[in-house]
Motif scaffolding. Structure first.
Motif, PDB file in Angstrom:
ATOM      1  N   ALA A   1       0.819  -1.183   0.083  1.00  0.00           N
ATOM      2  CA  ALA A   1      -0.123  -0.140   0.155  1.00  0.00           C
ATOM      3  C   ALA A   1       0.718   1.376  -0.052  1.00  0.00           C
ATOM      4  CB  ALA A   1      -1.014  -0.113   1.038  1.00  0.00           C
ATOM      5  N   ASN A   2       1.836   1.329   0.829  1.00  0.00           N
ATOM      6  CA  ASN A   2       2.644   2.378   0.865  1.00  0.00           C
ATOM      7  C   ASN A   2       3.917   1.927   1.586  1.00  0.00           C
ATOM      8  OD1 ASN A   2       2.058   2.552   3.812  1.00  0.00           O
ATOM      9  ND2 ASN A   2       0.182   3.388   3.000  1.00  0.00           N
ATOM     10  N   MET A   3       5.028   2.775   1.858  1.00  0.00           N
ATOM     11  CA  MET A   3       6.115   2.108   2.608  1.00  0.00           C
ATOM     12  C   MET A   3       5.828   2.085   3.988  1.00  0.00           C
ATOM     13  SD  MET A   3       8.302   3.669   4.897  1.00  0.00           S
ATOM     14  CE  MET A   3      10.283   3.480   5.513  1.00  0.00           C
ATOM     15  N   THR A   4       5.027   2.947   4.716  1.00  0.00           N
ATOM     16  CA  THR A   4       4.809   2.517   6.189  1.00  0.00           C
ATOM     17  C   THR A   4       4.438   1.295   6.378  1.00  0.00           C
ATOM     18  OG1 THR A   4       4.421   4.986   6.115  1.00  0.00           O
ATOM     19  CG2 THR A   4       3.800   3.451   8.153  1.00  0.00           C
ATOM     20  N   THR A   5       3.244   1.023   5.691  1.00  0.00           N
ATOM     21  CA  THR A   5       2.770  -0.176   5.602  1.00  0.00           C
ATOM     22  C   THR A   5       3.263  -1.625   5.610  1.00  0.00           C
ATOM     23  OG1 THR A   5       0.461   0.662   5.006  1.00  0.00           O
ATOM     24  CG2 THR A   5       0.551  -1.623   5.114  1.00  0.00           C
TER      25      THR A   5
ATOM     26  N   SER B   1      17.319  12.283   3.902  1.00  0.00           N
ATOM     27  CA  SER B   1      16.322  12.965   4.779  1.00  0.00           C
ATOM     28  C   SER B   1      15.288  13.626   3.960  1.00  0.00           C
ATOM     29  CB  SER B   1      17.009  13.838   5.871  1.00  0.00           C
ATOM     30  OG  SER B   1      16.050  14.656   6.636  1.00  0.00           O
ATOM     31  N   ASN B   2      14.013  13.468   4.234  1.00  0.00           N
ATOM     32  CA  ASN B   2      12.983  14.187   3.580  1.00  0.00           C
ATOM     33  C   ASN B   2      12.536  15.575   4.552  1.00  0.00           C
ATOM     34  OD1 ASN B   2      11.824  12.793   5.904  1.00  0.00           O
ATOM     35  ND2 ASN B   2       9.737  13.592   5.274  1.00  0.00           N
ATOM     36  N   GLY B   3      13.294  15.696   5.552  1.00  0.00           N
ATOM     37  CA  GLY B   3      13.653  16.884   6.359  1.00  0.00           C
ATOM     38  C   GLY B   3      14.156  18.004   5.789  1.00  0.00           C
TER      39      GLY B   3
ATOM     40  N   ASP C   1      15.680   9.850  10.759  1.00  0.00           N
ATOM     41  CA  ASP C   1      14.686   9.071   9.978  1.00  0.00           C
ATOM     42  C   ASP C   1      13.176   9.610  10.126  1.00  0.00           C
ATOM     43  OD1 ASP C   1      14.960   6.138   8.703  1.00  0.00           O
ATOM     44  OD2 ASP C   1      16.685   6.570   9.916  1.00  0.00           O
ATOM     45  N   HIS C   2      12.549   9.534   9.093  1.00  0.00           N
ATOM     46  CA  HIS C   2      11.008   9.517   8.993  1.00  0.00           C
ATOM     47  C   HIS C   2      10.437   8.800  10.261  1.00  0.00           C
ATOM     48  CE1 HIS C   2       7.015   9.275   7.465  1.00  0.00           C
ATOM     49  NE2 HIS C   2       7.189  10.519   6.516  1.00  0.00           N
ATOM     50  N   GLU C   3       9.367   9.056  10.603  1.00  0.00           N
ATOM     51  CA  GLU C   3       8.679   8.201  11.771  1.00  0.00           C
ATOM     52  C   GLU C   3       8.326   6.808  11.009  1.00  0.00           C
ATOM     53  OE1 GLU C   3       9.239   9.469  14.308  1.00  0.00           O
ATOM     54  OE2 GLU C   3       8.255   7.710  15.775  1.00  0.00           O
ATOM     55  N   ALA C   4       8.086   6.753   9.467  1.00  0.00           N
ATOM     56  CA  ALA C   4       7.830   5.487   9.126  1.00  0.00           C
ATOM     57  C   ALA C   4       8.750   4.334   9.329  1.00  0.00           C
ATOM     58  CB  ALA C   4       7.488   5.690   7.642  1.00  0.00           C
ATOM     59  N   ASN C   5      10.256   5.007   9.372  1.00  0.00           N
ATOM     60  CA  ASN C   5      11.362   3.840   9.872  1.00  0.00           C
ATOM     61  C   ASN C   5      11.470   3.901  11.292  1.00  0.00           C
ATOM     62  OD1 ASN C   5      12.927   1.807   8.745  1.00  0.00           O
ATOM     63  ND2 ASN C   5      14.575   3.062   8.267  1.00  0.00           N
TER      64      ASN C   5
ATOM     65  N   CYS D   1      10.829   1.962  -0.807  1.00  0.00           N
ATOM     66  CA  CYS D   1      10.636   3.434  -1.350  1.00  0.00           C
ATOM     67  C   CYS D   1       9.161   3.508  -1.576  1.00  0.00           C
ATOM     68  CB  CYS D   1      11.447   3.461  -2.587  1.00  0.00           C
ATOM     69  SG  CYS D   1      11.212   2.428  -3.911  1.00  0.00           S
ATOM     70  N   SER D   2       8.730   4.769  -2.216  1.00  0.00           N
ATOM     71  CA  SER D   2       7.181   4.902  -2.665  1.00  0.00           C
ATOM     72  C   SER D   2       7.309   5.338  -3.793  1.00  0.00           C
ATOM     73  CB  SER D   2       6.747   5.613  -1.615  1.00  0.00           C
ATOM     74  OG  SER D   2       6.560   5.223  -0.262  1.00  0.00           O
ATOM     75  N   ALA D   3       6.379   5.026  -4.667  1.00  0.00           N
ATOM     76  CA  ALA D   3       6.302   5.313  -6.322  1.00  0.00           C
ATOM     77  C   ALA D   3       5.882   6.708  -6.300  1.00  0.00           C
ATOM     78  CB  ALA D   3       5.617   4.539  -7.002  1.00  0.00           C
ATOM     79  N   TYR D   4       4.840   7.334  -5.343  1.00  0.00           N
ATOM     80  CA  TYR D   4       4.627   8.731  -5.753  1.00  0.00           C
ATOM     81  C   TYR D   4       5.478   9.556  -5.239  1.00  0.00           C
ATOM     82  CZ  TYR D   4       3.816   9.059  -0.398  1.00  0.00           C
ATOM     83  OH  TYR D   4       3.976   9.239   0.996  1.00  0.00           O
ATOM     84  N   LYS D   5       6.570   9.410  -4.756  1.00  0.00           N
ATOM     85  CA  LYS D   5       7.644  10.150  -4.760  1.00  0.00           C
ATOM     86  C   LYS D   5       8.550  10.372  -5.856  1.00  0.00           C
ATOM     87  CE  LYS D   5       6.972  10.355  -0.098  1.00  0.00           C
ATOM     88  NZ  LYS D   5       6.290  11.583   0.802  1.00  0.00           N
ATOM     89  N   PHE D   6       8.422   9.749  -6.865  1.00  0.00           N
ATOM     90  CA  PHE D   6       9.129   9.595  -8.122  1.00  0.00           C
ATOM     91  C   PHE D   6       8.174   9.439  -9.528  1.00  0.00           C
ATOM     92  CE2 PHE D   6      10.284   5.591  -6.310  1.00  0.00           C
ATOM     93  CZ  PHE D   6       9.961   4.796  -7.214  1.00  0.00           C
TER      94      PHE D   6
ATOM     95  N   VAL E   1      16.775  -0.014   4.679  1.00  0.00           N
ATOM     96  CA  VAL E   1      16.977   1.222   4.176  1.00  0.00           C
ATOM     97  C   VAL E   1      15.769   1.857   3.821  1.00  0.00           C
ATOM     98  CG1 VAL E   1      18.468   2.651   2.527  1.00  0.00           C
ATOM     99  CG2 VAL E   1      19.475   0.664   3.612  1.00  0.00           C
ATOM    100  N   ASP E   2      15.644   3.189   4.425  1.00  0.00           N
ATOM    101  CA  ASP E   2      14.295   3.996   3.847  1.00  0.00           C
ATOM    102  C   ASP E   2      14.692   4.875   2.766  1.00  0.00           C
ATOM    103  OD1 ASP E   2      12.611   5.717   3.329  1.00  0.00           O
ATOM    104  OD2 ASP E   2      12.171   6.354   5.320  1.00  0.00           O
ATOM    105  N   ALA E   3      14.612   4.318   1.495  1.00  0.00           N
ATOM    106  CA  ALA E   3      14.927   4.994   0.504  1.00  0.00           C
ATOM    107  C   ALA E   3      13.862   6.145  -0.339  1.00  0.00           C
ATOM    108  CB  ALA E   3      15.774   4.351  -0.753  1.00  0.00           C
ATOM    109  N   VAL E   4      12.798   6.227   0.487  1.00  0.00           N
ATOM    110  CA  VAL E   4      11.728   6.814  -0.055  1.00  0.00           C
ATOM    111  C   VAL E   4      12.153   8.322  -0.614  1.00  0.00           C
ATOM    112  CG1 VAL E   4       9.529   8.116   0.629  1.00  0.00           C
ATOM    113  CG2 VAL E   4      10.079   5.736   1.447  1.00  0.00           C
ATOM    114  N   HIS E   5      13.038   9.128   0.131  1.00  0.00           N
ATOM    115  CA  HIS E   5      13.224  10.396  -0.423  1.00  0.00           C
ATOM    116  C   HIS E   5      14.408  10.214  -1.165  1.00  0.00           C
ATOM    117  CE1 HIS E   5      13.707  14.607  -0.654  1.00  0.00           C
ATOM    118  NE2 HIS E   5      14.855  14.642   0.065  1.00  0.00           N
TER     119      HIS E   5
END
Ligand SMILES: Cc1ncc(COP(=O)(O)O)c(C=O)c1O
Length: 429
Positions: A91-95, A172-174, A120-124, A220-225, A197-201
């Motif tokens: 569904a998404n990276m977090t899930t 970092s997405n921040g 890290d983002h809270e999802a990791n 990773c999450s496709a909606y970020k690319f 590894v959280d490679a979402v950003h």
């Protein structure tokens, strides 16, 4: 000769035609999610018109759906440089990360340690912190607040507790910091840990090579690319095949299917594959030797993906340097937060604005068609450690390949006009 990159790229994105309050929208929130090119919209539409079925049935549309998903796995295998059996959709990276943490937890016993990090983002972080309920110890690697980088000395020290898992952020997405992933993974493996590894950003900004990195898991999450809202996990087959994730008796127990509970987001997968193809197409048009692009050879798509990401990165890095220079030179109210000059970074630039909260500034800019996000962006621990959580967090400008110098000039003009910001902020009270 090709048109200049930005002209070509912008034409592919229907969303860029939209206006707000008479202003063309500048989508400056790439880290929150990219706009999608026409090819992605078409892939989603085509799936819904021509396939739209569940997998496993005997009729044509179901078989086409299976073939589409299989093709998407191969495309993501090229994206990650892995085998198709190692590509898990969710569904998404977090899930996906919650499912992974649950599965890995069954390998751990009470008293074992998991390392997470403050960058890290809270999802990791959340999926691992939650394992404390089972007696797992979770330790936090410190952020160096002066440089907005991971404190590698602290990391080295924390490895002495021989963690079983190291969950760490690639970029970092921040604040845009890219961490030294090959070194972090090597150190983690030397200590005997699995690496997540959280490679979402990061995924939108640089090449991912899970073999070179030697990581066990990467998300990773496709909606970020450029894609729709789905998550994608790379999981090393040898490890995944011995995990026992939560799933149903009716579900395949083999990689990669064992982690994919329920029906997948088929149209999202079709769109995500098209997003990777979009990057490859940019590589083919703007980044590759044209002769190599025309020839058919194994590895061509990966070659084109890497070229596309390189083209985007060069474009974004130049814009980022201009943005940082303009903010520093022209807007004295701004305080920048991010890695020092020369440290690897993405095109994400965060700052505060003296006298106003991030929320006020983001709303003010939004009215002018300058879409940025203000707050903590779920990188809440990072923002807390920077001492900004109680003060409303950061204003974040995240540049994507469809952003332009003209948009940045508009942003700088708007930030320079403190009187306009003041008038606007007064209306919010
Ligand atoms: C660095 C990073 N990690 C994880 C996530 C969570 O991803 P998702 O929304 O797919 O769960 C985000 C989303 O903003 C992110 O930026």
């Amino acid at each position: 000769m090709h048109e200049p990159l930005s002209g070509y790229v912008r034409k592919q994105f229907p969303a860029l035609k939209r206006q707000v309050n008479g202003h063309p929208i500048a989508y400056l929130d790439g880290p929150g999610g990219y706009q999608v090119p026409e090819t992605v919209i078409q892939a989603v539409t085509d799936y819904l018109i021509n396939m739209n079925a569940n997998v496993g049935d005997q009729f044509a549309s179901a078989q086409d759906t299976s073939a589409m998903i299989q093709n998407a796995r191969r495309i993501f295998a090229d994206f990650f440089n892995c085998r198709w059996e190692e590509v898990v959709f969710g569904a998404n990276m977090t899930t996906l990360n919650f499912a992974l943490a649950q599965a890995l937890a069954r390998e751990l016993t009470a008293g074992d340690t998991v390392l997470i990090t403050e960058i890290d983002h809270e999802a990791n972080r959340g999926p691992w912190l939650q394992l404390q309920d089972r007696g797992i110890r979770v330790e936090d690697v410190a952020l160096n607040v002066n440089t907005c980088t991971l404190d590698m000395h602290d990391f080295q020290q924390k490895l002495s507790s021989k963690p079983k898992v190291v969950a760490v952020n690639y970029a970092s997405n921040g604040v845009g910091t890219i961490s030294d992933m090959p070194r972090i993974i090597q150190m983690s493996h030397d200590a005997g840990a699995y690496t997540v590894v959280d490679a979402v950003h990061y995924a939108a900004h640089g090449p991912i090579d899970v073999q070179k990195l030697d990581t066990d898991f990467l998300l990773c999450s496709a909606y970020k690319f450029f894609g729709p809202h789905i998550g994608v996990l790379y999981a090393r087959k040898e490890i995944l095949s011995r995990l026992r994730p939560l799933n149903l008796r009716t579900q395949s127990q083999y990689p990669p299917f064992m982690l994919e509970t329920g029906t997948l987001h088929h149209e999202g997968i079709a769109g995500a594959a098209a997003a990777v193809e979009f990057i490859a197409d940019i590589g083919r048009k703007f980044g590759c030797d044209p002769q190599a692009s025309d020839a058919e050879w194994p590895g061509l798509r990966r070659h084109q993906i890497l070229a596309g990401l390189r083209v985007f990165d060069q474009y974004e890095q130049a814009l980022t340097a201009d943005l940082i220079a303009a903010l520093t030179r022209d807007v004295p109210q701004v305080t920048l937060y991010g890695p020092p000059a020369g440290h690897p970074r993405t095109s994400t630039v965060s700052f505060t604005y003296a006298g106003y909260t991030a929320d006020q500034v983001a709303k003010y800019l939004g009215r002018r068609g300058l879409f940025v996000w203000g707050g903590h962006f779920y990188a809440i621990r990072l923002v807390e450690r920077l001492g900004l959580l109680d003060r409303g967090g950061l204003i974040r400008v995240g540049l994507a390949p469809y952003n332009t110098q003209t948009e940045l000039d508009r942003l700088i003009q708007a930030l320079k006009a403190e009187d306009a910001l003041q008038r606007f902020a007064a209306t919010l009270r």
